[in-house]
Design a protein around this motif. Sequence first.
Motif, PDB file in Angstrom:
ATOM      1  N   GLY A  40       0.824  -1.208   0.000  1.00 36.89           N
ATOM      2  CA  GLY A  40       0.000   0.000   0.000  1.00 36.89           C
ATOM      3  C   GLY A  40       0.853   1.250   0.000  1.00 36.89           C
ATOM      4  N   LEU A  41       0.273   2.330  -0.490  1.00 35.02           N
ATOM      5  CA  LEU A  41       0.949   3.624  -0.588  1.00 35.02           C
ATOM      6  C   LEU A  41       0.007   4.693  -0.032  1.00 35.02           C
ATOM      7  CD1 LEU A  41       3.523   4.947  -1.794  1.00 35.02           C
ATOM      8  CD2 LEU A  41       2.223   5.278  -3.899  1.00 35.02           C
ATOM      9  N   ALA A  42       0.567   5.672   0.713  1.00 39.83           N
ATOM     10  CA  ALA A  42      -0.278   6.691   1.356  1.00 39.83           C
ATOM     11  C   ALA A  42       0.334   8.076   1.221  1.00 39.83           C
ATOM     12  CB  ALA A  42      -0.457   6.360   2.832  1.00 39.83           C
ATOM     13  N   LEU A  43      -0.535   9.083   1.300  1.00 40.40           N
ATOM     14  CA  LEU A  43      -0.130  10.492   1.317  1.00 40.40           C
ATOM     15  C   LEU A  43      -0.970  11.190   2.380  1.00 40.40           C
ATOM     16  CD1 LEU A  43       1.402  12.930  -0.009  1.00 40.40           C
ATOM     17  CD2 LEU A  43      -0.687  13.267  -1.335  1.00 40.40           C
ATOM     18  N   VAL A  44      -0.304  11.957   3.250  1.00 43.47           N
ATOM     19  CA  VAL A  44      -0.989  12.666   4.331  1.00 43.47           C
ATOM     20  C   VAL A  44      -0.488  14.103   4.373  1.00 43.47           C
ATOM     21  CG1 VAL A  44      -1.384  12.761   6.832  1.00 43.47           C
ATOM     22  CG2 VAL A  44      -1.170  10.559   5.707  1.00 43.47           C
ATOM     23  N   VAL A  45      -1.416  15.040   4.579  1.00 41.64           N
ATOM     24  CA  VAL A  45      -1.071  16.445   4.799  1.00 41.64           C
ATOM     25  C   VAL A  45      -1.604  16.813   6.187  1.00 41.64           C
ATOM     26  CG1 VAL A  45      -1.269  18.809   3.987  1.00 41.64           C
ATOM     27  CG2 VAL A  45      -1.228  16.935   2.337  1.00 41.64           C
ATOM     28  N   HIS A  46      -0.693  17.176   7.100  1.00 41.81           N
ATOM     29  CA  HIS A  46      -1.047  17.560   8.470  1.00 41.81           C
ATOM     30  C   HIS A  46      -1.003  19.076   8.628  1.00 41.81           C
ATOM     31  CE1 HIS A  46      -0.808  13.579  10.329  1.00 41.81           C
ATOM     32  NE2 HIS A  46       0.299  13.369   9.653  1.00 41.81           N
ATOM     33  N   ASN A  47      -1.811  19.577   9.534  1.00 46.24           N
ATOM     34  CA  ASN A  47      -1.773  20.974   9.995  1.00 46.24           C
ATOM     35  C   ASN A  47      -2.164  21.988   8.933  1.00 46.24           C
ATOM     36  OD1 ASN A  47      -0.942  20.092  12.531  1.00 46.24           O
ATOM     37  ND2 ASN A  47       1.203  20.166  11.936  1.00 46.24           N
ATOM     38  N   ILE A  48      -3.138  21.675   8.110  1.00 43.23           N
ATOM     39  CA  ILE A  48      -3.650  22.639   7.136  1.00 43.23           C
ATOM     40  C   ILE A  48      -4.361  23.733   7.922  1.00 43.23           C
ATOM     41  CG2 ILE A  48      -5.218  22.969   5.183  1.00 43.23           C
ATOM     42  CD1 ILE A  48      -4.831  19.901   4.640  1.00 43.23           C
ATOM     43  N   ASN A  49      -3.944  24.969   7.758  1.00 42.19           N
ATOM     44  CA  ASN A  49      -4.531  26.127   8.434  1.00 42.19           C
ATOM     45  C   ASN A  49      -4.378  26.092   9.961  1.00 42.19           C
ATOM     46  OD1 ASN A  49      -6.010  28.638   8.036  1.00 42.19           O
ATOM     47  ND2 ASN A  49      -7.629  27.658   9.195  1.00 42.19           N
ATOM     48  N   SER A  50      -3.528  25.239  10.501  1.00 42.31           N
ATOM     49  CA  SER A  50      -3.387  25.114  11.955  1.00 42.31           C
ATOM     50  C   SER A  50      -2.529  26.242  12.507  1.00 42.31           C
ATOM     51  CB  SER A  50      -2.753  23.769  12.318  1.00 42.31           C
ATOM     52  OG  SER A  50      -3.583  22.716  11.936  1.00 42.31           O
ATOM     53  N   ALA A  51      -3.069  26.943  13.491  1.00 45.51           N
ATOM     54  CA  ALA A  51      -2.344  28.038  14.143  1.00 45.51           C
ATOM     55  C   ALA A  51      -3.062  28.401  15.430  1.00 45.51           C
ATOM     56  CB  ALA A  51      -2.271  29.257  13.232  1.00 45.51           C
ATOM     57  N   TYR A  52      -2.291  28.906  16.394  1.00 47.77           N
ATOM     58  CA  TYR A  52      -2.880  29.537  17.564  1.00 47.77           C
ATOM     59  C   TYR A  52      -2.976  31.028  17.275  1.00 47.77           C
ATOM     60  CZ  TYR A  52      -1.938  25.403  20.444  1.00 47.77           C
ATOM     61  OH  TYR A  52      -1.912  24.146  20.969  1.00 47.77           O
ATOM     62  N   GLN A  53      -4.126  31.609  17.509  1.00 45.10           N
ATOM     63  CA  GLN A  53      -4.252  33.065  17.431  1.00 45.10           C
ATOM     64  C   GLN A  53      -4.260  33.588  18.857  1.00 45.10           C
ATOM     65  OE1 GLN A  53      -6.758  34.797  14.468  1.00 45.10           O
ATOM     66  NE2 GLN A  53      -7.462  36.377  15.890  1.00 45.10           N
ATOM     67  N   TRP A  54      -3.221  34.356  19.179  1.00 43.25           N
ATOM     68  CA  TRP A  54      -3.028  34.877  20.525  1.00 43.25           C
ATOM     69  C   TRP A  54      -3.422  36.349  20.563  1.00 43.25           C
ATOM     70  CZ3 TRP A  54      -1.406  31.322  24.038  1.00 43.25           C
ATOM     71  CH2 TRP A  54      -0.754  30.188  23.552  1.00 43.25           C
ATOM     72  N   GLN A  73       2.872  19.694   7.282  1.00 39.87           N
ATOM     73  CA  GLN A  73       3.682  18.495   7.126  1.00 39.87           C
ATOM     74  C   GLN A  73       3.068  17.654   6.008  1.00 39.87           C
ATOM     75  OE1 GLN A  73       4.652  14.642   9.842  1.00 39.87           O
ATOM     76  NE2 GLN A  73       4.267  16.512  10.936  1.00 39.87           N
ATOM     77  N   ILE A  74       3.878  17.328   5.017  1.00 41.10           N
ATOM     78  CA  ILE A  74       3.443  16.471   3.916  1.00 41.10           C
ATOM     79  C   ILE A  74       4.261  15.185   3.992  1.00 41.10           C
ATOM     80  CG2 ILE A  74       3.228  16.230   1.422  1.00 41.10           C
ATOM     81  CD1 ILE A  74       3.149  19.326   1.306  1.00 41.10           C
ATOM     82  N   ARG A  75       3.562  14.063   4.166  1.00 42.93           N
ATOM     83  CA  ARG A  75       4.238  12.781   4.314  1.00 42.93           C
ATOM     84  C   ARG A  75       3.717  11.798   3.276  1.00 42.93           C
ATOM     85  NH1 ARG A  75       7.143  13.259   8.719  1.00 42.93           N
ATOM     86  NH2 ARG A  75       7.959  11.151   8.542  1.00 42.93           N
ATOM     87  N   THR A  76       4.619  10.981   2.771  1.00 43.34           N
ATOM     88  CA  THR A  76       4.228   9.877   1.899  1.00 43.34           C
ATOM     89  C   THR A  76       4.832   8.602   2.486  1.00 43.34           C
ATOM     90  OG1 THR A  76       4.137   9.070  -0.363  1.00 43.34           O
ATOM     91  CG2 THR A  76       6.153  10.179   0.290  1.00 43.34           C
TER      92      THR A  76
END
Length: 168
Positions: A40-54, A73-76
């Motif tokens: 199997g083969l996979a692709l994942v994109v983590h933290n799209i638009n992720s941020a703390y607004q202080w 983070q882009i992982r394959t």
Amino acid sequence: AIGGSVKILQSRLPNLEGNLSGNGVGFDFGVIYNFNSDFGLALVVHNINSAYQWSNKIDADLGRVYKDKFPIQIRTGVKYQKNNILIAGDIGSYFIDTEYLNIDYQFGVEYNLMDNYFIRTGYRNNRVAFGIGLAMQQLNRISSNIDYALILEPVGGISNVITYAINF
């Protein structure tokens, strides 16, 4: 298979006036394609638009609002399973906006012993890990896993990690 998650982010830091809070919303997205039961083969994109607004605004003239962005983070990854042995690995890149930050990789091997027991070893970022796991079936569609890992850290010495997960 296609999947995703929505993350509600919240953090509090103590300061002189009480607690400074940061809030945000982020997303993860992933796809996996199994060519057959072994590969199997996979692709994942983590933290799209992720941020703390202080915000440390005391009034209209004093203080400011700012964002603390999480790196995207882009992982394959790839997995290969034959009989009771699973071999998996992935490589990932980190970005903030369009700025490239870093790349890392990890890989591991798992041996399934008597269907419910697992023996594992792996490598990531100069860390070697060894572990064991137990899979348990509770009800028709609910199962759980308990896992232990011993991680050899290059600077920090030895870390012990115990994880319990419920799958439904």
